[in-house]
Design a protein around this motif. Structure first.
Motif, PDB file in Angstrom:
ATOM      1  N   THR A  97     -12.997  45.140 -19.146  1.00  0.00           N
ATOM      2  CA  THR A  97     -11.710  45.410 -19.783  1.00  0.00           C
ATOM      3  C   THR A  97     -11.870  45.198 -21.287  1.00  0.00           C
ATOM      4  OG1 THR A  97     -10.382  44.841 -17.843  1.00  0.00           O
ATOM      5  CG2 THR A  97      -9.322  44.556 -19.976  1.00  0.00           C
ATOM      6  N   THR A  98     -11.147  45.985 -22.093  1.00  0.00           N
ATOM      7  CA  THR A  98     -11.129  45.773 -23.536  1.00  0.00           C
ATOM      8  C   THR A  98      -9.700  45.480 -23.972  1.00  0.00           C
ATOM      9  OG1 THR A  98     -10.860  48.124 -24.023  1.00  0.00           O
ATOM     10  CG2 THR A  98     -13.112  47.283 -23.964  1.00  0.00           C
ATOM     11  N   VAL A  99      -9.569  44.535 -24.898  1.00  0.00           N
ATOM     12  CA  VAL A  99      -8.259  44.150 -25.422  1.00  0.00           C
ATOM     13  C   VAL A  99      -8.340  44.241 -26.946  1.00  0.00           C
ATOM     14  CG1 VAL A  99      -6.514  42.322 -25.571  1.00  0.00           C
ATOM     15  CG2 VAL A  99      -7.826  42.631 -23.452  1.00  0.00           C
ATOM     16  N   GLY A 100      -7.551  45.131 -27.539  1.00  0.00           N
ATOM     17  CA  GLY A 100      -7.579  45.341 -28.981  1.00  0.00           C
ATOM     18  C   GLY A 100      -6.934  44.226 -29.770  1.00  0.00           C
ATOM     19  N   GLY A 101      -6.068  43.441 -29.130  1.00  0.00           N
ATOM     20  CA  GLY A 101      -5.409  42.313 -29.779  1.00  0.00           C
ATOM     21  C   GLY A 101      -5.939  41.005 -29.233  1.00  0.00           C
ATOM     22  N   SER A 102      -5.027  40.124 -28.808  1.00  0.00           N
ATOM     23  CA  SER A 102      -5.376  38.797 -28.312  1.00  0.00           C
ATOM     24  C   SER A 102      -4.883  38.606 -26.881  1.00  0.00           C
ATOM     25  CB  SER A 102      -4.742  37.725 -29.210  1.00  0.00           C
ATOM     26  OG  SER A 102      -5.266  37.796 -30.512  1.00  0.00           O
ATOM     27  N   ILE A 103      -5.409  37.577 -26.226  1.00  0.00           N
ATOM     28  CA  ILE A 103      -4.938  37.149 -24.903  1.00  0.00           C
ATOM     29  C   ILE A 103      -4.387  35.747 -25.059  1.00  0.00           C
ATOM     30  CG2 ILE A 103      -5.556  36.590 -22.525  1.00  0.00           C
ATOM     31  CD1 ILE A 103      -7.829  38.647 -22.735  1.00  0.00           C
ATOM     32  N   GLN A 104      -3.120  35.568 -24.669  1.00  0.00           N
ATOM     33  CA  GLN A 104      -2.469  34.263 -24.785  1.00  0.00           C
ATOM     34  C   GLN A 104      -1.852  33.906 -23.438  1.00  0.00           C
ATOM     35  OE1 GLN A 104       1.250  33.955 -27.085  1.00  0.00           O
ATOM     36  NE2 GLN A 104       0.223  32.336 -28.236  1.00  0.00           N
ATOM     37  N   VAL A 105      -2.300  32.775 -22.870  1.00  0.00           N
ATOM     38  CA  VAL A 105      -1.781  32.302 -21.590  1.00  0.00           C
ATOM     39  C   VAL A 105      -1.254  30.889 -21.822  1.00  0.00           C
ATOM     40  CG1 VAL A 105      -2.295  31.855 -19.168  1.00  0.00           C
ATOM     41  CG2 VAL A 105      -3.513  33.688 -20.370  1.00  0.00           C
ATOM     42  N   LYS A 106       0.081  30.725 -21.671  1.00  0.00           N
ATOM     43  CA  LYS A 106       0.721  29.438 -21.954  1.00  0.00           C
ATOM     44  C   LYS A 106       1.567  28.984 -20.769  1.00  0.00           C
ATOM     45  CE  LYS A 106       2.226  28.847 -26.241  1.00  0.00           C
ATOM     46  NZ  LYS A 106       3.013  28.993 -27.460  1.00  0.00           N
ATOM     47  N   GLN A 107       1.520  27.688 -20.500  1.00  0.00           N
ATOM     48  CA  GLN A 107       2.389  27.015 -19.529  1.00  0.00           C
ATOM     49  C   GLN A 107       2.399  27.700 -18.175  1.00  0.00           C
ATOM     50  OE1 GLN A 107       6.067  26.961 -21.702  1.00  0.00           O
ATOM     51  NE2 GLN A 107       5.403  25.296 -23.033  1.00  0.00           N
ATOM     52  N   GLY A 108       1.243  28.205 -17.760  1.00  0.00           N
ATOM     53  CA  GLY A 108       1.140  28.883 -16.469  1.00  0.00           C
ATOM     54  C   GLY A 108       0.265  28.113 -15.511  1.00  0.00           C
TER      55      GLY A 108
END
Length: 189
Positions: A97-108
């Protein structure tokens, strides 16, 4: 003074002239994903509360938002924007997978980011489940702060910094190539 109603032709001309004067105001559509999306192109994706979304070979021109108790599986997807999850059950991004921005995972609960190319940052913050970042190419920083389910960070290429603070237990892993600095709990990874 009495106003005359505007005819349909006049309204069309007003709409056309407005779109010509302000072409950047085109509205992007948001797809609500509950189930599977294959090799199609969409603008933005929302995974609603409590639902599961699988993107397999899907191109997302904008962002993905994963709501509380929802699950995202991105397999060989292309995301031009960001993946943002707050309170999600699982965020699983893998298989080229490619992500042009960021990955943010919070409080999960949990997240797995494996074999993915991310132009921006990866941030795991205040999650209760297992967080995994393995074999990724990250253009920005990888940050893991205040996670309690365990963090594994292994064999990533990170152009920015690798920063880990206040995780319990401390992150494990190794073999990361970091252009910036390895800090705090990740100093030896």
């Amino acid at each position: 003074m009495m106003l005359k109603p505007i005819s349909g032709v006049a309204m069309t001309l007003i709409g056309l002239s407005t779109s010509l004067m302000f072409p950047h105001l085109v509205m992007a559509e948001e797809i609500t994903c509950q189930g599977n999306l294959g090799a199609i192109t969409v603008d933005n994706v929302k995974v609603p509360q409590g639902k599961i979304c699988t993107l397999k070979g899907t191109t997302v021109k904008g962002n993905i938002v994963v709501e509380r108790s929802a699950t995202l599986n991105a397999i060989g997807a292309k995301v031009n924007g960001n993946i943002q999850a707050e309170g999600a059950t699982l965020v699983d991004v893998n298989s080229s997978t490619t992500v042009g921005g960021s990955i943010q995972v919070k409080q999960g609960s949990a997240a797995r980011v494996v074999s993915t190319r991310i132009t921006g940052d990866v941030q795991f913050e205040s999650n209760s489940g297992r967080m995994v970042a393995n074999q990724n190419q990250i253009g920005g920083n990888l940050q893991a702060f205040q996670n309690t389910g365990g963090v594994t960070i292994r064999q990533n290429r990170i152009n920015g910094n690798l920063q880990c603070k206040e995780n319990n237990p401390s992150p494990t892993g190794g073999g990361n190539i970091v252009q910036g600095s390895k800090e705090d709990q990740c100093a030896r990874l």
